[in-house]
Scaffold this motif. Structure first.
Motif, PDB file in Angstrom:
ATOM      1  N   GLY A 175     -10.240 -50.455 -23.124  1.00 31.00           N
ATOM      2  CA  GLY A 175     -11.120 -49.966 -22.065  1.00 31.00           C
ATOM      3  C   GLY A 175     -12.380 -50.822 -22.097  1.00 31.00           C
ATOM      4  O   GLY A 175     -12.343 -52.001 -22.469  1.00 31.00           O
ATOM      5  N   VAL A 176     -13.499 -50.219 -21.740  1.00 31.26           N
ATOM      6  CA  VAL A 176     -14.753 -50.972 -21.691  1.00 31.26           C
ATOM      7  C   VAL A 176     -15.128 -51.486 -23.091  1.00 31.26           C
ATOM      8  O   VAL A 176     -15.468 -52.663 -23.263  1.00 31.26           O
ATOM      9  CB  VAL A 176     -15.878 -50.086 -21.101  1.00 31.26           C
ATOM     10  N   ALA A 177     -15.045 -50.612 -24.101  1.00 33.67           N
ATOM     11  CA  ALA A 177     -15.417 -51.015 -25.471  1.00 33.67           C
ATOM     12  C   ALA A 177     -14.471 -52.094 -25.991  1.00 33.67           C
ATOM     13  O   ALA A 177     -14.913 -53.096 -26.571  1.00 33.67           O
ATOM     14  CB  ALA A 177     -15.389 -49.802 -26.399  1.00 33.67           C
ATOM     15  N   GLY A 178     -13.183 -51.896 -25.766  1.00 36.01           N
ATOM     16  CA  GLY A 178     -12.186 -52.848 -26.268  1.00 36.01           C
ATOM     17  C   GLY A 178     -12.363 -54.231 -25.654  1.00 36.01           C
ATOM     18  O   GLY A 178     -12.279 -55.243 -26.351  1.00 36.01           O
ATOM     19  N   LEU A 179     -12.638 -54.271 -24.350  1.00 34.90           N
ATOM     20  CA  LEU A 179     -12.811 -55.573 -23.685  1.00 34.90           C
ATOM     21  C   LEU A 179     -14.025 -56.309 -24.250  1.00 34.90           C
ATOM     22  O   LEU A 179     -13.977 -57.515 -24.505  1.00 34.90           O
ATOM     23  CB  LEU A 179     -12.964 -55.389 -22.169  1.00 34.90           C
ATOM     24  N   GLN A 180     -15.109 -55.576 -24.458  1.00 33.32           N
ATOM     25  CA  GLN A 180     -16.312 -56.222 -25.014  1.00 33.32           C
ATOM     26  C   GLN A 180     -16.061 -56.651 -26.462  1.00 33.32           C
ATOM     27  O   GLN A 180     -16.554 -57.703 -26.900  1.00 33.32           O
ATOM     28  CB  GLN A 180     -17.517 -55.276 -24.928  1.00 33.32           C
ATOM     29  N   ALA A 181     -15.267 -55.852 -27.199  1.00 33.08           N
ATOM     30  CA  ALA A 181     -14.951 -56.231 -28.585  1.00 33.08           C
ATOM     31  C   ALA A 181     -14.124 -57.524 -28.591  1.00 33.08           C
ATOM     32  O   ALA A 181     -14.353 -58.410 -29.420  1.00 33.08           O
ATOM     33  CB  ALA A 181     -14.201 -55.100 -29.285  1.00 33.08           C
ATOM     34  N   ILE A 182     -13.184 -57.646 -27.651  1.00 29.48           N
ATOM     35  CA  ILE A 182     -12.379 -58.878 -27.587  1.00 29.48           C
ATOM     36  C   ILE A 182     -13.301 -60.068 -27.315  1.00 29.48           C
ATOM     37  O   ILE A 182     -13.259 -61.087 -28.010  1.00 29.48           O
ATOM     38  CB  ILE A 182     -11.314 -58.790 -26.450  1.00 29.48           C
ATOM     39  N   ALA A 183     -14.167 -59.912 -26.305  1.00 28.50           N
ATOM     40  CA  ALA A 183     -15.047 -61.018 -25.923  1.00 28.50           C
ATOM     41  C   ALA A 183     -15.967 -61.405 -27.083  1.00 28.50           C
ATOM     42  O   ALA A 183     -16.178 -62.594 -27.357  1.00 28.50           O
ATOM     43  CB  ALA A 183     -15.862 -60.623 -24.692  1.00 28.50           C
ATOM     44  N   THR A 184     -16.487 -60.416 -27.784  1.00 30.04           N
ATOM     45  CA  THR A 184     -17.438 -60.692 -28.879  1.00 30.04           C
ATOM     46  C   THR A 184     -16.728 -61.366 -30.059  1.00 30.04           C
ATOM     47  O   THR A 184     -17.235 -62.340 -30.621  1.00 30.04           O
ATOM     48  CB  THR A 184     -18.130 -59.379 -29.321  1.00 30.04           C
ATOM     49  N   ALA A 185     -15.550 -60.853 -30.391  1.00 22.78           N
ATOM     50  CA  ALA A 185     -14.804 -61.442 -31.518  1.00 22.78           C
ATOM     51  C   ALA A 185     -14.383 -62.877 -31.177  1.00 22.78           C
ATOM     52  O   ALA A 185     -14.411 -63.763 -32.032  1.00 22.78           O
ATOM     53  CB  ALA A 185     -13.578 -60.582 -31.841  1.00 22.78           C
ATOM     54  N   LYS A 186     -14.001 -63.107 -29.917  1.00 26.53           N
ATOM     55  CA  LYS A 186     -13.643 -64.476 -29.504  1.00 26.53           C
ATOM     56  C   LYS A 186     -14.858 -65.403 -29.644  1.00 26.53           C
ATOM     57  O   LYS A 186     -14.746 -66.521 -30.116  1.00 26.53           O
ATOM     58  CB  LYS A 186     -13.180 -64.494 -28.037  1.00 26.53           C
TER      59      LYS A 186
END
Ligand code: NAD
Length: 373
Positions: A175-186
């Motif tokens: 969701g919103v949190a998961g997408l931002q976590a993906i972007a940040t980890a990348k």
């Protein structure tokens, strides 16, 4: 109208529901704002900044609430504060509608209370969507929290002393949190995988450079999960998911779980057996801890290390760790929502407005949530 901002009372809550920027706008509309002294301290907003923006400060919660025609909060008001509200006041905040037991008291005081979590996920609602603004922060902060407990680098490094492998990060729930976590980890250089029950998230994961882990689904299951919110899954799906997750979790260095189902306990996605098979030094950040957690070993509100050296982080309120920006975005969400009712001309509650109707949990002496079908 008088708009009141009490300090938050929940332990560890560092956010505040108005900032000097939103206070200025309310004052410019011709309204008065009263802020409880110290309310913004943890969010890097000193009392003087509120005063400069045109608010008055009051020393106690009772003094603030007694003046509030409209009260803005981050969390539900504690029960003893309800008696301090003006009769017929408007209350707007994250009122935890599925857990809140104080709606009868609010109704008895004729409060019109709005639970922001119930806002429909429509285009018009986007600028008022507190779940989005706060979960975005939670996703970002979860990755930074993981780096704190993870005893290795995130990116691949080639140094004279040797080569360091990149961290493998698994995000569960996109969701919103998961997408931002993906972007940040990348951005930190990790190799990222992600999974969700909603098939539409595959494209979003891939567009951020992550690899989507697809749990095989029947056409019926795909159809049931093509909405904005996930549904509770069958036992058979959970078994298929657990098998796949076990395989990827064993290889993961960091797992960030964000899976939520509105109004229900968070689904268990990581069993104790999966944790037992993880590598020493790996980290699980359970953003869903406050809703019961996605990992069987999460201790809500705490961090603990398992016998095999896995850190399981169940800390609450990750947006509160970024209190200044979290408050700034939250306050803007509330101001935009309030503008549906409040203008220079005064206050009108139009129950025909779908956003107001969906979020209004008590009104006119009645509890309206959950709505009778
Ligand atoms: P959420 O916080 O309710 O849940 C997080 C994620 O967990 C979701 O993607 C959900 O599908 C997933 N999940 C639930 N059970 C799971 C399970 N058993 N296994 C794996 N994953 C599981 O979600 P959210 O962040 O509130 O976002 C929900 C949706 O709303 C998204 O599609 C988002 O893009 C959309 N959205 C729309 C608007 C808007 O248009 N105004 C605003 C924000 C979000």
């Amino acid at each position: 109208m008088q708009i009141a901002i009490p300090a938050e009372r929940l332990a560890g809550e560092s956010r505040v529901a108005a900032t000097p920027e939103t206070v200025k706008k309310l004052v410019a509309m011709g309204h008065a704002v009263v802020v409880e002294a110290g309310a913004g301290n943890m969010a890097a907003v000193p009392d003087a900044a509120y005063a400069e923006a045109g608010a008055t400060l009051a020393a106690s919660r009772a003094a603030v609430l007694a003046q509030g025609d409209i009260v803005l909060t981050v969390r539900p008001l504690p029960e003893d504060a309800i008696a301090e509200l003006k009769e017929g006041a408007v209350l707007i905040g994250q009122l935890a509608p599925f857990q809140n037991t104080t709606f009868p008291q609010l109704a008895a005081r004729k409060v019109s209370a709005f639970a922001m979590e119930l806002l429909p996920r429509t285009t018009r609602a986007q600028s008022m969507d507190v779940l989005s603004s706060q979960n975005n922060i939670a996703g970002y902060r979860a990755v930074l929290l993981a780096t704190h407990y993870y005893p290795r680098f995130m990116p691949m490094l080639m140094t004279a002393a040797g080569t360091v492998k990149p961290a493998r990060v698994l995000i569960m729930g996109v969701g919103v949190a998961g997408l931002q976590a993906i972007a940040t980890a990348k951005r930190l250089g990790a190799v990222v995988e992600a999974t969700d029950v909603r098939p539409s998230t595959k494209e979003q994961v891939e567009s951020l450079g992550g690899k989507f882990i697809e749990v095989p689904m029947s056409e019926e299951e795909k159809k049931a999960n093509d909405g904005v919110y996930a549904k509770e899954m069958s036992d058979d799906y959970k078994r298929r998911q657990a098998e796949l997750v076990a395989k990827h979790a064993r290889q993961a260095d960091i797992i960030i779980t964000t899976a939520l189902i509105p109004g229900k306990k968070a689904p268990t996605l990581i069993s104790r057996e999966i944790v037992a098979a993880m590598k020493p030094g790996s980290v699980i950040i359970d953003i869903a801890a406050e809703a019961g957690g996605n990992c069987e070993l999460t201790v809500p509100g705490e961090v603990h290390r398992t016998d095999n050296g896995v850190s399981v982080v169940g800390l609450y309120n990750l947006p509160g760790l970024l209190a200044a920006d979290a408050s700034s975005l939250y306050a803007k969400n509330l101001l935009t929502f309030l503008s549906l009712m409040l203008s220079k001309e005064g206050f009108t509650l139009n129950l025909e407005d779908d956003l107001l109707a969906a979020t209004l949990v008590t009104h006119d002496g009645q509890v309206r949530f959950p709505a009778a079908n």
